[in-house]
Design a protein around this motif. Structure first.
Motif, PDB file in Angstrom:
ATOM      1  N   THR B  33       0.821  -1.204   0.000  1.00  0.00           N
ATOM      2  CA  THR B  33       0.000   0.000   0.000  1.00  0.00           C
ATOM      3  C   THR B  33       0.862   1.264   0.000  1.00  0.00           C
ATOM      4  O   THR B  33       0.535   2.254  -0.664  1.00  0.00           O
ATOM      5  CB  THR B  33      -0.926   0.007   1.230  1.00  0.00           C
ATOM      6  OG1 THR B  33      -1.515  -1.299   1.340  1.00  0.00           O
ATOM      7  CG2 THR B  33      -2.036   1.020   1.088  1.00  0.00           C
ATOM      8  N   ARG B 107       0.882 -11.030  -1.448  1.00  0.00           N
ATOM      9  CA  ARG B 107      -0.337 -10.754  -0.694  1.00  0.00           C
ATOM     10  C   ARG B 107      -0.933  -9.389  -1.095  1.00  0.00           C
ATOM     11  O   ARG B 107      -2.143  -9.244  -1.221  1.00  0.00           O
ATOM     12  CB  ARG B 107      -0.016 -10.770   0.803  1.00  0.00           C
ATOM     13  CG  ARG B 107      -1.194 -11.062   1.695  1.00  0.00           C
ATOM     14  CD  ARG B 107      -0.806 -10.928   3.166  1.00  0.00           C
ATOM     15  NE  ARG B 107      -0.426 -12.145   3.844  1.00  0.00           N
ATOM     16  CZ  ARG B 107      -1.296 -13.036   4.334  1.00  0.00           C
ATOM     17  NH1 ARG B 107      -2.584 -12.849   4.190  1.00  0.00           N
ATOM     18  NH2 ARG B 107      -0.872 -14.115   4.956  1.00  0.00           N
ATOM     19  N   ILE B 110      -2.602  -9.738  -4.470  1.00  0.00           N
ATOM     20  CA  ILE B 110      -3.862 -10.475  -4.326  1.00  0.00           C
ATOM     21  C   ILE B 110      -4.945  -9.546  -3.770  1.00  0.00           C
ATOM     22  O   ILE B 110      -6.095  -9.575  -4.213  1.00  0.00           O
ATOM     23  CB  ILE B 110      -3.646 -11.718  -3.435  1.00  0.00           C
ATOM     24  CG1 ILE B 110      -2.877 -12.784  -4.226  1.00  0.00           C
ATOM     25  CG2 ILE B 110      -4.977 -12.267  -2.920  1.00  0.00           C
ATOM     26  CD1 ILE B 110      -2.387 -13.967  -3.407  1.00  0.00           C
ATOM     27  N   ALA B 111      -4.575  -8.700  -2.822  1.00  0.00           N
ATOM     28  CA  ALA B 111      -5.530  -7.730  -2.269  1.00  0.00           C
ATOM     29  C   ALA B 111      -5.985  -6.762  -3.358  1.00  0.00           C
ATOM     30  O   ALA B 111      -7.187  -6.531  -3.552  1.00  0.00           O
ATOM     31  CB  ALA B 111      -4.892  -6.972  -1.110  1.00  0.00           C
ATOM     32  N   GLN B 114      -8.590  -7.857  -5.863  1.00  0.00           N
ATOM     33  CA  GLN B 114      -9.992  -7.989  -5.461  1.00  0.00           C
ATOM     34  C   GLN B 114     -10.860  -6.882  -6.049  1.00  0.00           C
ATOM     35  O   GLN B 114     -12.057  -7.052  -6.227  1.00  0.00           O
ATOM     36  CB  GLN B 114     -10.124  -8.034  -3.929  1.00  0.00           C
ATOM     37  CG  GLN B 114      -9.455  -9.248  -3.290  1.00  0.00           C
ATOM     38  CD  GLN B 114      -9.832 -10.553  -3.987  1.00  0.00           C
ATOM     39  OE1 GLN B 114     -11.001 -10.844  -4.194  1.00  0.00           O
ATOM     40  NE2 GLN B 114      -8.829 -11.336  -4.378  1.00  0.00           N
ATOM     41  N   ARG B 120      -6.635  -9.598 -11.525  1.00  0.00           N
ATOM     42  CA  ARG B 120      -6.936 -10.941 -11.007  1.00  0.00           C
ATOM     43  C   ARG B 120      -6.671 -11.990 -12.080  1.00  0.00           C
ATOM     44  O   ARG B 120      -6.073 -13.035 -11.804  1.00  0.00           O
ATOM     45  CB  ARG B 120      -8.402 -10.981 -10.552  1.00  0.00           C
ATOM     46  CG  ARG B 120      -8.726 -12.184  -9.715  1.00  0.00           C
ATOM     47  CD  ARG B 120      -9.860 -11.895  -8.738  1.00  0.00           C
ATOM     48  NE  ARG B 120     -11.179 -11.788  -9.331  1.00  0.00           N
ATOM     49  CZ  ARG B 120     -11.972 -10.727  -9.246  1.00  0.00           C
ATOM     50  NH1 ARG B 120     -11.586  -9.666  -8.598  1.00  0.00           N
ATOM     51  NH2 ARG B 120     -13.163 -10.741  -9.788  1.00  0.00           N
ATOM     52  N   LEU B 128      -0.941 -18.454  -9.942  1.00  0.00           N
ATOM     53  CA  LEU B 128      -1.748 -19.524  -9.367  1.00  0.00           C
ATOM     54  C   LEU B 128      -1.939 -20.692 -10.329  1.00  0.00           C
ATOM     55  O   LEU B 128      -1.818 -21.855  -9.953  1.00  0.00           O
ATOM     56  CB  LEU B 128      -3.105 -18.955  -8.933  1.00  0.00           C
ATOM     57  CG  LEU B 128      -2.951 -17.820  -7.916  1.00  0.00           C
ATOM     58  CD1 LEU B 128      -4.113 -16.859  -7.975  1.00  0.00           C
ATOM     59  CD2 LEU B 128      -2.788 -18.375  -6.520  1.00  0.00           C
ATOM     60  N   TYR B 166      -4.010 -22.045  -0.074  1.00  0.00           N
ATOM     61  CA  TYR B 166      -4.114 -20.592  -0.264  1.00  0.00           C
ATOM     62  C   TYR B 166      -5.185 -20.006   0.652  1.00  0.00           C
ATOM     63  O   TYR B 166      -4.997 -18.935   1.235  1.00  0.00           O
ATOM     64  CB  TYR B 166      -4.442 -20.256  -1.728  1.00  0.00           C
ATOM     65  CG  TYR B 166      -3.213 -19.993  -2.562  1.00  0.00           C
ATOM     66  CD1 TYR B 166      -2.560 -21.035  -3.212  1.00  0.00           C
ATOM     67  CD2 TYR B 166      -2.691 -18.720  -2.682  1.00  0.00           C
ATOM     68  CE1 TYR B 166      -1.426 -20.803  -3.969  1.00  0.00           C
ATOM     69  CE2 TYR B 166      -1.555 -18.479  -3.440  1.00  0.00           C
ATOM     70  CZ  TYR B 166      -0.923 -19.524  -4.080  1.00  0.00           C
ATOM     71  OH  TYR B 166       0.202 -19.288  -4.813  1.00  0.00           O
ATOM     72  N   TYR B 167      -6.309 -20.667   0.735  1.00  0.00           N
ATOM     73  CA  TYR B 167      -7.395 -20.203   1.607  1.00  0.00           C
ATOM     74  C   TYR B 167      -6.895 -20.055   3.040  1.00  0.00           C
ATOM     75  O   TYR B 167      -7.105 -19.037   3.694  1.00  0.00           O
ATOM     76  CB  TYR B 167      -8.546 -21.214   1.539  1.00  0.00           C
ATOM     77  CG  TYR B 167      -9.649 -21.024   2.562  1.00  0.00           C
ATOM     78  CD1 TYR B 167     -10.639 -20.069   2.382  1.00  0.00           C
ATOM     79  CD2 TYR B 167      -9.714 -21.828   3.697  1.00  0.00           C
ATOM     80  CE1 TYR B 167     -11.665 -19.906   3.316  1.00  0.00           C
ATOM     81  CE2 TYR B 167     -10.732 -21.682   4.630  1.00  0.00           C
ATOM     82  CZ  TYR B 167     -11.706 -20.713   4.430  1.00  0.00           C
ATOM     83  OH  TYR B 167     -12.709 -20.563   5.352  1.00  0.00           O
ATOM     84  N   LEU B 170      -4.402 -17.100   3.264  1.00  0.00           N
ATOM     85  CA  LEU B 170      -4.921 -15.747   3.035  1.00  0.00           C
ATOM     86  C   LEU B 170      -6.080 -15.364   3.939  1.00  0.00           C
ATOM     87  O   LEU B 170      -6.264 -14.188   4.241  1.00  0.00           O
ATOM     88  CB  LEU B 170      -5.393 -15.597   1.576  1.00  0.00           C
ATOM     89  CG  LEU B 170      -4.310 -15.698   0.504  1.00  0.00           C
ATOM     90  CD1 LEU B 170      -4.947 -15.764  -0.863  1.00  0.00           C
ATOM     91  CD2 LEU B 170      -3.347 -14.513   0.598  1.00  0.00           C
ATOM     92  N   LEU B 171      -6.887 -16.327   4.369  1.00  0.00           N
ATOM     93  CA  LEU B 171      -8.157 -15.980   5.007  1.00  0.00           C
ATOM     94  C   LEU B 171      -8.331 -16.502   6.415  1.00  0.00           C
ATOM     95  O   LEU B 171      -9.386 -16.298   7.014  1.00  0.00           O
ATOM     96  CB  LEU B 171      -9.327 -16.466   4.147  1.00  0.00           C
ATOM     97  CG  LEU B 171      -9.461 -15.789   2.793  1.00  0.00           C
ATOM     98  CD1 LEU B 171     -10.644 -16.351   2.041  1.00  0.00           C
ATOM     99  CD2 LEU B 171      -9.608 -14.285   2.955  1.00  0.00           C
TER     100      LEU B 171
END
Lengths: 196, 196
Positions: B33, B107, B110-111, B114, B120, B128, B166-167, B170-171
């Protein structure tokens, strides 16, 4: 309930609901990145400090806005046929999680969580873990009913079911459609069905 | 090669490499960011238009910076034991994908993806899908070798293997550790091993 007088607590709840609805509407219009607490305050007709007193960040406000519309429609049925019930729920929830009002806000929070471990933990606890736990409940019932093999810990299987569909939704260009769900359930049943 | 004269093409490639290294270093320091093309240009000692001429956005620049360090160390071994080879590769790649130089930049992209469907698609195609295809190659070889059941399309299985990890990365707040990998491989082998 509707005959009760408008107590301060009930007026407070109504104001909160209205504010969360404004948040969701505005997020749907301008996207997660474009949303500001100032704009929410302006449209809701409140001071921005009124919002900041209760929600320290845009993400915190959106988490509560999302909780409000995260419907119990995402619950599993139990017809006694675990494969059919998983299939029905996955195909019903996929569009709900991909479209407004949930879709774009949820995706925005997931993006924000990539640089914010505390938000990631909250998001996991309030949404993803809830989905995993409901999935685990449904497949555990199927195990007790003799549809799935006994003596296997299914907690990770619930994570695989949810994780695969989230991965496809968030990180690929492929849709969560009937083919994807059927392929996933083929693998799940090949691993755990007593009839395999 | 090192004895060749420094042709314009080789000088250009060296400058590109240096710029991509500066990009990665700076992204690791300030996060996705916080990174700006202006700051990359300043540290690399070039004009920002030099960068914009070739990379239209921060994401495009970071995609190329990431490709440079995305090592072939992430390839599968083939010892003839598919479970052991998948296990070894998953446990080796998990820290590589979670730590600098790859982790935070990946990361961040990937953000960003979205809210950017084109990014993507590019991210999926360049990273991926590459991981999924290498996984599919390895398990298809195991199928041909008679370790996994014949006549089953394993393409979706490769997506499940990668997607689940990955899930989790990341989550969730849970690590991609030996337990997770073993649980995932238990399910995979229960579904597809000829010895199930």
């Amino acid at each position: 309930m509707s005959d009760q007088p408008a107590t301060p607590r009930r007026r407070g709840a109504a104001r909160t609901n209205a504010l969360l609805q404004v948040t969701l509407d505005l997020a749907t219009e301008v996207g997660y990145t474009g949303l500001t607490i100032e704009a929410v305050a302006r449209r809701a007709g409140v001071g921005k400090h009124t919002i900041y007193r209760r929600w320290p960040s845009k993400a915190a406000l959106l988490l509560d806005a999302l909780s409000r519309v995260w419907t119990t429609d995402l619950d599993y049925h139990d017809t006694g046929d675990v494969r059919a019930d998983l299939r029905e729920q996955f195909l019903r929830s996929a569009p709900a999680l991909a479209s407004p009002p949930i879709g774009p806000v949820y995706r925005g929070l997931i993006a924000e969580a990539q640089s914010d471990p505390a938000l990631r933990a909250t998001l996991h606890e309030r949404f993803l873990l809830t989905v995993e736990k409901r999935t685990l409940d449904r497949i555990t019932r199927a195990q007790h009913a003799g549809e799935l093999v006994a003596g296997v810990d299914l907690e990770f299987a619930a994570e695989v079911l949810c994780g695969t569909l989230y991965y496809r939704h968030l990180l690929s260009t492929r849709p969560v459609d009937e083919d994807a769900v059927d392929n996933l359930l083929d693998m799940f049943m090949a691993a755990y069905s007593i009839a395999r």
